[in-house]
Enzyme design. Sequence first.
Site, mmCIF file in Angstrom:
data_model
loop_
_atom_site.group_PDB
_atom_site.id
_atom_site.type_symbol
_atom_site.label_atom_id
_atom_site.label_comp_id
_atom_site.label_asym_id
_atom_site.label_seq_id
_atom_site.Cartn_x
_atom_site.Cartn_y
_atom_site.Cartn_z
ATOM 1 N N ASP A 127 8.919 4.144 -0.937
ATOM 2 C CA ASP A 127 8.182 3.649 0.238
ATOM 3 C C ASP A 127 6.925 2.929 -0.195
ATOM 4 O O ASP A 127 5.860 3.509 -0.236
ATOM 5 C CB ASP A 127 7.847 4.835 1.140
ATOM 6 C CG ASP A 127 7.244 4.430 2.461
ATOM 7 O OD1 ASP A 127 7.322 3.241 2.819
ATOM 8 O OD2 ASP A 127 6.682 5.298 3.151
ATOM 9 N N HIS A 153 6.564 9.984 0.648
ATOM 10 C CA HIS A 153 5.312 10.701 0.917
ATOM 11 C C HIS A 153 5.291 12.089 0.273
ATOM 12 O O HIS A 153 4.438 12.908 0.610
ATOM 13 C CB HIS A 153 5.049 10.828 2.431
ATOM 14 C CG HIS A 153 4.801 9.527 3.113
ATOM 15 N ND1 HIS A 153 4.083 9.425 4.285
ATOM 16 C CD2 HIS A 153 5.176 8.256 2.812
ATOM 17 C CE1 HIS A 153 4.025 8.157 4.674
ATOM 18 N NE2 HIS A 153 4.691 7.435 3.788
ATOM 19 N N ASP A 200 0.829 -1.205 0.000
ATOM 20 C CA ASP A 200 0.000 0.000 0.000
ATOM 21 C C ASP A 200 0.863 1.255 0.000
ATOM 22 O O ASP A 200 2.013 1.242 0.448
ATOM 23 C CB ASP A 200 -0.962 0.007 1.192
ATOM 24 C CG ASP A 200 -0.247 -0.046 2.533
ATOM 25 O OD1 ASP A 200 0.729 -0.811 2.652
ATOM 26 O OD2 ASP A 200 -0.649 0.677 3.459
ATOM 27 N N GLU A 235 -0.111 -0.783 5.941
ATOM 28 C CA GLU A 235 0.959 -0.196 6.744
ATOM 29 C C GLU A 235 0.826 1.314 6.825
ATOM 30 O O GLU A 235 1.102 1.919 7.862
ATOM 31 C CB GLU A 235 2.325 -0.562 6.149
ATOM 32 C CG GLU A 235 3.504 -0.345 7.102
ATOM 33 C CD GLU A 235 4.082 1.063 7.068
ATOM 34 O OE1 GLU A 235 4.870 1.402 7.972
ATOM 35 O OE2 GLU A 235 3.754 1.837 6.141
#
EC number: 3.5.1.18
Length: 377
Positions: free
Chosen positions: A100, A349, A69, A134
């Site tokens: 990530d 992110h 995810d 996660e």
Amino acid sequence: MKNNIINLAQDLIRRPSISPADQGCQQVIAERLAQLGFTLEWLPFGDTLNLWAKHGSGSPVVAFAGHTDVVPVGDETQWTYPPFEARIVDNMLYGRGAADMKGSLSALVVAAEEFVKANPNHTGTVALLITSDEEAAAKDGTVKVVETLMARGEPIHYCVVGEPSSGKVLGDVIKNGRRGSITGELYIEGVQGHVAYPHLAENPVHTSLNFLTELTTYQWDNGNEFFPPTSLQIANIKAGTGSNNVIPGELYVQFNLRYCTEVTDEIIKNKVAEMLAKHQLKHRISWNLSGQPFLAGNGELVKATVQAVENVTKITPRLDTSGGTSDGRFIALMGAEVVEFGPLNATIHKVNECVSVEDLGKCGEVYYHILERLLKS
């Protein structure tokens, strides 16, 4: 190995698996592992898909852990390249999840594949624990898989989590532990009233000032060899109606502690309760424990990871426990030695998230060498 890693990473990035959606990522991985004789177990909980895959048997069990995810992309027009296109420009792979952690997850998978091909009769067990929960709630992912494994007495002895641990260059940091995280939700009660008649009211902001000063200046510990001192931060504070002539009837304070192994969550709760009683504040409080601290110290997995990083990158990594929480906190509850190693975290992110193609190849080599040291027949 590098080309296989990049091809898999691009396939995964092109699947917009906003947490907790998986969008077929785990199925792609499962089909690859099945061809090499891995046993597959699907462990869905709620809206989360989890995969537990194993090759071999017995001890030690060396697990690779990762997640499919990703966080939302935000304003897509701010991206130089479409976030789910997985474009490579100047040897950098762009896309949501590149760093990530679909890139390092691909490196973990390919390293496991290559190791099993080269060592079909390896000692112990090679395992992969993959979740799609996660980045969001983290309620139905790794924590539930760990509960399932523990309930049936199935161990993990060593676990490498492929989170992006590196800072300035690949291999400069290995996470050999993480601080615990606990959040307090505190409501201080007062008596609402008119600001012109303070004798008829009780302002909870005023009555709480000494308590808040003590709470924010208290030294919980001095840290230790592996952890910095425990820190507390007020995250949110709110009182009043928005009007300038109303004394608030309640003060809300949300605070978080990132704590080391010198204290426990019970010590923290008891100390805060002691402070509240000392200042005679009428209150109610609730706690949310996100994760206990864990530490791998300088165990066998840490030694194997350091050696692998040195062999591949030619630099000596620094062992570090700073930063936020990860799914390693759940796996550590099994008594497993847990480390986190992966690519640079500079763009995670963020808009234009990216990872070096060369670094992903080297990550795969590091993961392979770890398996070699711990499991080679």
